[in-house]
Scaffold this motif. Sequence first.
Motif, short mmCIF file in Angstrom:
data_model
loop_
_atom_site.label_atom_id
_atom_site.label_comp_id
_atom_site.label_asym_id
_atom_site.label_seq_id
_atom_site.Cartn_x
_atom_site.Cartn_y
_atom_site.Cartn_z
N SER A 299 0.75 -1.08 0.14
CA SER A 299 0.04 -0.05 0.02
C SER A 299 0.93 1.27 -0.13
O SER A 299 0.58 2.14 -0.75
CB SER A 299 -1.02 0.26 1.29
N GLU A 300 1.83 1.48 0.73
CA GLU A 300 2.88 2.21 0.81
C GLU A 300 3.66 2.65 -0.44
O GLU A 300 3.70 3.71 -1.12
CB GLU A 300 4.03 2.20 1.87
N GLY A 301 3.89 1.39 -1.18
CA GLY A 301 4.60 1.44 -2.64
C GLY A 301 3.59 2.04 -3.57
O GLY A 301 3.86 2.79 -4.49
N GLU A 302 2.06 1.79 -3.49
CA GLU A 302 1.10 2.15 -4.34
C GLU A 302 0.74 3.69 -4.04
O GLU A 302 0.82 4.48 -5.27
CB GLU A 302 -0.27 1.35 -4.00
N ASP A 303 1.02 3.97 -3.01
CA ASP A 303 0.81 5.32 -2.57
C ASP A 303 1.94 6.22 -3.08
O ASP A 303 1.67 7.30 -3.68
CB ASP A 303 0.50 5.83 -0.85
N LYS A 304 3.25 5.74 -3.03
CA LYS A 304 4.37 6.31 -3.54
C LYS A 304 4.10 6.69 -5.07
O LYS A 304 4.34 7.77 -5.66
CB LYS A 304 5.63 5.90 -3.25
N HIS A 305 3.77 5.41 -5.86
CA HIS A 305 3.57 5.45 -7.24
C HIS A 305 2.46 6.56 -7.57
O HIS A 305 2.65 7.33 -8.54
CB HIS A 305 3.16 4.29 -7.66
N GLU A 306 1.49 6.67 -6.66
CA GLU A 306 0.20 7.13 -7.15
C GLU A 306 0.57 8.94 -6.69
O GLU A 306 0.48 9.83 -7.61
CB GLU A 306 -0.86 7.06 -6.05
N LEU A 307 1.49 9.12 -5.58
CA LEU A 307 1.93 10.47 -5.63
C LEU A 307 2.81 11.01 -6.76
O LEU A 307 2.67 12.07 -7.04
CB LEU A 307 2.63 10.59 -4.23
N ASP A 308 3.64 10.16 -7.13
CA ASP A 308 4.54 10.36 -8.21
C ASP A 308 3.99 10.83 -9.36
O ASP A 308 4.26 11.81 -10.16
CB ASP A 308 5.58 9.26 -8.46
N GLU A 309 2.92 10.08 -9.53
CA GLU A 309 1.87 10.33 -11.04
C GLU A 309 1.37 11.56 -10.72
O GLU A 309 1.08 12.38 -11.80
CB GLU A 309 0.89 9.09 -11.03
N ILE A 310 0.74 11.94 -9.61
CA ILE A 310 -0.01 13.05 -9.46
C ILE A 310 0.90 14.35 -9.36
O ILE A 310 0.65 15.41 -10.12
CB ILE A 310 -0.83 13.16 -8.20
N VAL A 311 1.99 14.43 -9.08
CA VAL A 311 3.05 15.19 -8.84
C VAL A 311 3.64 15.39 -10.26
O VAL A 311 3.67 16.60 -10.89
CB VAL A 311 4.32 15.16 -8.16
N GLY A 312 3.82 14.48 -11.06
CA GLY A 312 4.20 14.64 -12.34
C GLY A 312 3.19 15.10 -13.27
O GLY A 312 3.87 16.02 -14.09
N LEU A 313 2.08 14.68 -13.08
CA LEU A 313 0.90 15.38 -13.94
C LEU A 313 0.67 16.82 -13.71
O LEU A 313 0.62 17.61 -14.48
CB LEU A 313 -0.23 14.61 -13.92
N LEU A 314 0.73 17.27 -12.36
CA LEU A 314 0.65 18.74 -12.00
C LEU A 314 1.98 19.35 -12.69
O LEU A 314 1.57 20.29 -13.15
CB LEU A 314 0.65 18.76 -10.55
#
Length: 166
Positions: free
Chosen positions: A15-30
């Motif tokens: 779950s922490e790994g998925e959260d990190k991936h989701e965060l990276d995706e969101i930050v990259g998109l922003l």
Amino acid sequence: KNEEVLVASSQSKMSEGEDKHELDEIVGLLESILVEDSFLQLQNDFCKSHCDEFDDTGENKLVYTDIFSEYTHMIESYIKQKLEQRFQNVSVDEVASVLMQGGNEVTSDVLDMLFSFTDFEEFKGLMLSYKREEVWVHFEGITTSVPRTSAPLAELDIASLDIGNA
């Protein structure tokens, strides 16, 4: 009992790994949204069309509030639309929550930029800079002003700018 702990532990790590991936995706998109030609042109067009309303005095006119509200709504709507195109089932509140929990320098920079769009003093300064025929360019942590042109900001030759004294 040890197996239960291992399963719970591995699920937590996943779950922490998925959260990190989701965060990276969101930050990259922003980050990509904030430098898109279409976003910069939207912001540029808005500022050009409203900057003459602003005066460089300590007193703020009532019309500034209306223009600022229109600006923040426009920026928020644009970013929300782009986020929803990529993350169909994620609300802006969820994105904000993920960003707030991120805690790294990149996330902090993105948050600072997003919060700057809702800061009235930043907005007024932006409008006054447009009125003075210049724009502020943020590049790799350095801010400088350049003459306003009809070309989108993304087409400016950043390397040729004198940003050492900014």
